[in-house]
Scaffold this motif. Structure first.
Motif, PDB file in Angstrom:
ATOM      1  N   THR A  62       9.108 -99.656 -26.198  1.00 42.82           N
ATOM      2  CA  THR A  62       8.817-100.802 -25.706  1.00 42.82           C
ATOM      3  C   THR A  62       8.754-101.607 -26.814  1.00 42.82           C
ATOM      4  N   LEU A  63       9.492-102.709 -26.942  1.00 42.86           N
ATOM      5  CA  LEU A  63       9.805-103.552 -28.127  1.00 42.86           C
ATOM      6  C   LEU A  63      10.398-104.691 -27.599  1.00 42.86           C
ATOM      7  N   ARG A  64      10.343-105.577 -28.669  1.00 44.60           N
ATOM      8  CA  ARG A  64      10.643-107.131 -28.274  1.00 44.60           C
ATOM      9  C   ARG A  64      12.251-107.143 -29.004  1.00 44.60           C
ATOM     10  N   HIS A  84      14.366-105.270 -18.799  1.00 40.54           N
ATOM     11  CA  HIS A  84      13.673-106.502 -19.373  1.00 40.54           C
ATOM     12  C   HIS A  84      12.420-106.721 -18.717  1.00 40.54           C
ATOM     13  N   GLY A  85      11.471-107.389 -19.372  1.00 42.32           N
ATOM     14  CA  GLY A  85      10.078-107.757 -19.131  1.00 42.32           C
ATOM     15  C   GLY A  85      10.443-109.201 -18.608  1.00 42.32           C
ATOM     16  N   GLU A  86       9.184-109.829 -18.109  1.00 41.22           N
ATOM     17  CA  GLU A  86       9.215-111.221 -17.474  1.00 41.22           C
ATOM     18  C   GLU A  86       9.721-112.242 -18.509  1.00 41.22           C
ATOM     19  N   SER A  87       9.527-112.169 -19.656  1.00 48.93           N
ATOM     20  CA  SER A  87       9.706-112.966 -20.793  1.00 48.93           C
ATOM     21  C   SER A  87      11.309-112.594 -20.903  1.00 48.93           C
ATOM     22  N   LEU A 113      11.896-102.325 -21.553  1.00 51.12           N
ATOM     23  CA  LEU A 113      11.468-100.780 -21.877  1.00 51.12           C
ATOM     24  C   LEU A 113      12.589-100.134 -21.688  1.00 51.12           C
ATOM     25  N   VAL A 114      12.948 -99.142 -22.717  1.00 51.42           N
ATOM     26  CA  VAL A 114      14.154 -98.539 -22.789  1.00 51.42           C
ATOM     27  C   VAL A 114      13.537 -96.879 -22.777  1.00 51.42           C
ATOM     28  N   ALA A 115      14.161 -96.322 -21.943  1.00 50.37           N
ATOM     29  CA  ALA A 115      14.039 -94.898 -21.709  1.00 50.37           C
ATOM     30  C   ALA A 115      15.710 -94.070 -22.101  1.00 50.37           C
ATOM     31  N   ALA A 116      15.476 -93.252 -22.914  1.00 47.13           N
ATOM     32  CA  ALA A 116      16.563 -92.580 -23.285  1.00 47.13           C
ATOM     33  C   ALA A 116      16.430 -91.127 -23.231  1.00 47.13           C
TER      34      ALA A 116
END
Length: 138
Positions: free
Chosen positions: A10-12, A123-126, A131-134
Motif C-alpha cells: 500500500t503506497l502513494r 487505486h484508492g478514493e484519492s 493497493l498492489v498484490a503481486a
C-alpha cells in the motif's frame, strides 16, 4: 517468499496531480520531519552548520531530504581502536532520507525486475494511494 504467498503493498504513487512544490524545485529549509535529521544530531553535528533541503530526483524516482553544509564540519569515528574522520566542506550535501515515489509503470517494472507479477493494482478514493498484490513470477 514461499510458493502461494502474496506480496501486498500500500503506497502513494505519482499521478501528476497535486504534486508538492518541491517536486519541481528543491525547497530550502523543509518541510522535513525532525527524525529525518536525528542521525546528524547523534553524530554531534550542530543544526546551525547546515540547511535542510527537500526535493525530488526524477532519475531515481525519489523524494529526498538532504542537508547542505554552510559551515565546515568533521566527525571522528572510533571503533575497535581505529579512528576515521569524515569532513564536510561548505556546500557539501548529505542525503539523510529517501522515499521511493514512482508512477504505475515504474512500479510495475521494478516489481517485474525483482521477479514479481502484479495481480492487482487498485487505486484508492484519492487516486494517489494504491493497493498492489503481486506473486512470484512463474
Amino acid at each position: 517468499m514461499s510458493e502461494g504467498d502474496v506480496l501486498l503493498l500500500t503506497l502513494r504513487i505519482d499521478t501528476g496531480v497535486d504534486r508538492p512544490p518541491f517536486m519541481d524545485r528543491v525547497s530550502v529549509g523543509g518541510p522535513y520531519k525532525p527524525q529525518q535529521l536525528a542521525g546528524l544530531d547523534l553524530l554531534g553535528i550542530d543544526r546551525s552548520w547546515y540547511v535542510p533541503e527537500i526535493g525530488y530526483d526524477r532519475e531515481r524516482s525519489e523524494v529526498f531530504v538532504r542537508v547542505r553544509f554552510v559551515e565546515p564540519a568533521a566527525v571522528e569515528f572510533k571503533l575497535d581502536g581505529q579512528h576515521r574522520a569524515v569532513a564536510f566542506a561548505v556546500d557539501d550535501t548529505v542525503a539523510v532520507w529517501r522515499y521511493l515515489y514512482v508512477d504505475r509503470p515504474v512500479l510495475v517494472d521494478r516489481l517485474a525486475r525483482s521477479g514479481f507479477a502484479v495481480r492487482l493494482f487498485e487505486h484508492g478514493e484519492s487516486g494517489q494511494v494504491v493497493l498492489v498484490a503481486a506473486t512470484r513470477s512463474e
